[in-house]
Write a protein that holds these residues in place. Structure first.
Motif, PDB file in Angstrom:
ATOM      1  N   LEU A 152     -31.671 -51.717  49.662  1.00  0.00           N
ATOM      2  CA  LEU A 152     -31.580 -52.733  50.834  1.00  0.00           C
ATOM      3  C   LEU A 152     -30.523 -52.055  52.164  1.00  0.00           C
ATOM      4  CD1 LEU A 152     -31.341 -56.140  49.229  1.00  0.00           C
ATOM      5  CD2 LEU A 152     -33.318 -55.060  50.479  1.00  0.00           C
ATOM      6  N   MET A 153     -29.616 -51.600  51.824  1.00  0.00           N
ATOM      7  CA  MET A 153     -28.904 -50.730  52.697  1.00  0.00           C
ATOM      8  C   MET A 153     -29.736 -49.738  53.535  1.00  0.00           C
ATOM      9  SD  MET A 153     -24.947 -50.736  50.961  1.00  0.00           S
ATOM     10  CE  MET A 153     -24.402 -49.917  52.228  1.00  0.00           C
ATOM     11  N   GLN A 205     -31.800 -51.604  55.596  1.00  0.00           N
ATOM     12  CA  GLN A 205     -31.266 -51.993  56.907  1.00  0.00           C
ATOM     13  C   GLN A 205     -31.050 -50.987  57.905  1.00  0.00           C
ATOM     14  OE1 GLN A 205     -30.493 -55.063  57.856  1.00  0.00           O
ATOM     15  NE2 GLN A 205     -28.795 -54.744  59.121  1.00  0.00           N
ATOM     16  N   LEU A 243     -34.279 -50.280  59.580  1.00  0.00           N
ATOM     17  CA  LEU A 243     -34.541 -51.425  60.515  1.00  0.00           C
ATOM     18  C   LEU A 243     -33.846 -51.512  61.974  1.00  0.00           C
ATOM     19  CD1 LEU A 243     -35.176 -54.515  58.343  1.00  0.00           C
ATOM     20  CD2 LEU A 243     -36.879 -53.650  60.007  1.00  0.00           C
ATOM     21  N   THR A 244     -32.569 -51.203  61.691  1.00  0.00           N
ATOM     22  CA  THR A 244     -31.409 -51.268  62.923  1.00  0.00           C
ATOM     23  C   THR A 244     -30.956 -50.159  63.598  1.00  0.00           C
ATOM     24  OG1 THR A 244     -29.594 -51.447  61.597  1.00  0.00           O
ATOM     25  CG2 THR A 244     -30.978 -53.699  61.871  1.00  0.00           C
ATOM     26  N   LEU A 259     -24.170 -54.865  54.484  1.00  0.00           N
ATOM     27  CA  LEU A 259     -25.533 -55.699  54.586  1.00  0.00           C
ATOM     28  C   LEU A 259     -25.332 -56.989  55.166  1.00  0.00           C
ATOM     29  CD1 LEU A 259     -27.214 -55.663  51.012  1.00  0.00           C
ATOM     30  CD2 LEU A 259     -28.237 -54.598  52.958  1.00  0.00           C
ATOM     31  N   PRO A 260     -26.359 -57.554  55.840  1.00  0.00           N
ATOM     32  CA  PRO A 260     -26.040 -58.616  56.483  1.00  0.00           C
ATOM     33  C   PRO A 260     -25.567 -59.879  55.451  1.00  0.00           C
ATOM     34  CG  PRO A 260     -28.270 -57.909  57.080  1.00  0.00           C
ATOM     35  CD  PRO A 260     -27.685 -57.067  55.998  1.00  0.00           C
ATOM     36  N   SER A 299     -38.604 -55.277  51.246  1.00  0.00           N
ATOM     37  CA  SER A 299     -37.191 -55.100  51.653  1.00  0.00           C
ATOM     38  C   SER A 299     -37.060 -55.451  53.122  1.00  0.00           C
ATOM     39  CB  SER A 299     -36.816 -53.468  51.446  1.00  0.00           C
ATOM     40  OG  SER A 299     -36.608 -53.304  50.222  1.00  0.00           O
ATOM     41  N   TYR A 300     -38.237 -54.798  54.153  1.00  0.00           N
ATOM     42  CA  TYR A 300     -38.063 -55.160  55.528  1.00  0.00           C
ATOM     43  C   TYR A 300     -38.305 -56.667  55.496  1.00  0.00           C
ATOM     44  CZ  TYR A 300     -38.343 -50.206  56.340  1.00  0.00           C
ATOM     45  OH  TYR A 300     -37.982 -48.953  56.472  1.00  0.00           O
ATOM     46  N   LEU A 333     -35.213 -58.662  54.710  1.00  0.00           N
ATOM     47  CA  LEU A 333     -33.952 -58.619  55.780  1.00  0.00           C
ATOM     48  C   LEU A 333     -34.288 -59.238  56.905  1.00  0.00           C
ATOM     49  CD1 LEU A 333     -33.077 -54.986  54.932  1.00  0.00           C
ATOM     50  CD2 LEU A 333     -31.701 -56.791  54.329  1.00  0.00           C
ATOM     51  N   SER A 334     -35.470 -59.211  57.241  1.00  0.00           N
ATOM     52  CA  SER A 334     -35.949 -59.949  58.634  1.00  0.00           C
ATOM     53  C   SER A 334     -36.096 -61.531  58.368  1.00  0.00           C
ATOM     54  CB  SER A 334     -37.288 -59.255  58.981  1.00  0.00           C
ATOM     55  OG  SER A 334     -37.231 -57.905  59.078  1.00  0.00           O
ATOM     56  N   ARG A 352     -29.101 -65.737  57.625  1.00  0.00           N
ATOM     57  CA  ARG A 352     -27.870 -65.382  57.510  1.00  0.00           C
ATOM     58  C   ARG A 352     -26.908 -66.459  56.943  1.00  0.00           C
ATOM     59  NH1 ARG A 352     -31.123 -61.515  57.876  1.00  0.00           N
ATOM     60  NH2 ARG A 352     -30.624 -59.783  59.034  1.00  0.00           N
TER      61      ARG A 352
END
Length: 332
Positions: A138-139, A142, A145-146, A153-154, A200-201, A204-205, A209
């Motif tokens: 996941l990291m 992330q 993505l960013t 992670l968020p 995963s994307y 996270l999207s 949060r």
């Protein structure tokens, strides 16, 4: 697994496809003894198990579907840097964590860090689709993505409403990939990493949060009264149920009971009872131990005396007739 020394293969091992149907205490114990998964069932707290599991797992990503008419309790076998998301399709589940309990119901998906987990308890007529991601994977997603490499992670919320378009898309993708995997003896190594990356994307999207609410705004989802009501319904599905009895157990009025169900589950108590009884009938139709019973016998055992009504409700919930389900189960 990722982030910790790799466990012995007897405890955990990568599996392109695993399927288990557990219908007795002996089968439950044998399942535990074979190992291979990161969790084990609490045999001492199981009674007449009826559990079906199908999925796939490797060190970065696992995906599986669980169905159980009996409910169950599981506990982690070891510590690992993993994050599990779960979409409950029927019944409900409680994650007992060191940092506090989290409840999963059909309207709210759950996200739990494996290292924070003490045990999971699923209640009768339970169904869910779940996915586990390594924190490392996941990291990496992330960063992709960013473009930010801060090693964090968020702060993802422990529960998320399923009704949003992004969350529904995540659920449908998870469900579709799980179904595709079950059609193969082993997943295609060229395809599986891409599917994991896409999921995963999406996670996270789409996943909200964590936001610390003001004390006056804090909500218990679902509330303790709703949890007591659901537990009582699950324990008494084969008996006559009244809203007054359910409300009394929950410690609220009938009107409040109806309001809680509509607010937290999006359905009335009667709708939930019917869905859970249909789920029990579905499990019986699929169970080899119930093969000698007719469709009518199974329907009546769960309170459906009018076969036409039962057939229509069943088809709306499962997309096929009870007879088609029975025929499909015998072909497995």
């Amino acid at each position: 697994m990722t982030g910790h020394p790799r466990p012995d293969p007897v405890t955990w091992r990568s599996q392109g496809r695993f399927v288990a149907s557990i219908a007795s205490m002996r089968q439950l114990q044998l399942f535990n003894d074979r190992g291979g998964l990161a969790i084990g069932f609490d045999v001492l707290r199981s009674t007449m198990p009826d559990i079906a599991i199908a999925g796939s797992q490797n060190e970065a990503f696992s995906l599986w579907e669980t169905r159980s008419s009996s409910g169950f309790v599981t506990k982690p076998k070891f510590n690992a840097q993993l994050i599990t998301i779960r979409f409950v399709t029927s019944g409900h589940v409680i994650y007992r964590r060191r940092s506090g309990d989290v409840d999963g119901v059909p309207t709210h998906a759950t996200l739990v860090n494996f290292s924070d987990l003490r045990e999971v308890q699923a209640f009768g007529a339970f169904g869910a689709v779940s996915g586990t991601f390594s924190v490392e994977a996941l990291m990496a997603a992330q960063v992709a993505l960013t473009g930010i490499r801060d090693g964090t992670l968020p702060d993802l919320a422990p529960t998320a409403p399923v009704a949003t378009p992004a969350m529904m898309a995540l659920f449908l993708t998870l469900q579709r990939v799980q179904q595709q995997i079950q059609g193969l003896d082993s997943h295609d190594d060229l395809t599986f990493p891409l599917l994991k990356e896409i999921l995963s994307y999406q996670l996270l999207s789409a996943w909200p949060r964590r936001v610390a609410p003001a004390p006056s705004q804090a909500q218990d989802i679902p509330s303790r009264s709703l949890r007591r009501a659901l537990d009582y319904i699950a324990a008494n599905l084969s008996r006559a149920l009244t809203l007054a009895d359910i409300a009394a157990v929950a410690g609220i009025s009938v009107r409040s009971l109806q309001d809680r169900f509509r607010r937290d589950l999006g359905r009335t108590p009667v709708q939930v009872i019917l869905e859970l009884r249909l789920a029990q009938a579905h499990r019986d139709l699929m169970s080899p131990t119930k093969a000698s019973l007719s469709v009518a016998d199974i329907a009546r055992s769960w309170g459906f005396v009018h076969m036409g009504d039962f057939g229509q409700r069943y088809r709306r919930q499962y997309g096929r007739t009870p007879t088609e389900t029975r025929r499909a189960s015998r072909a497995l």
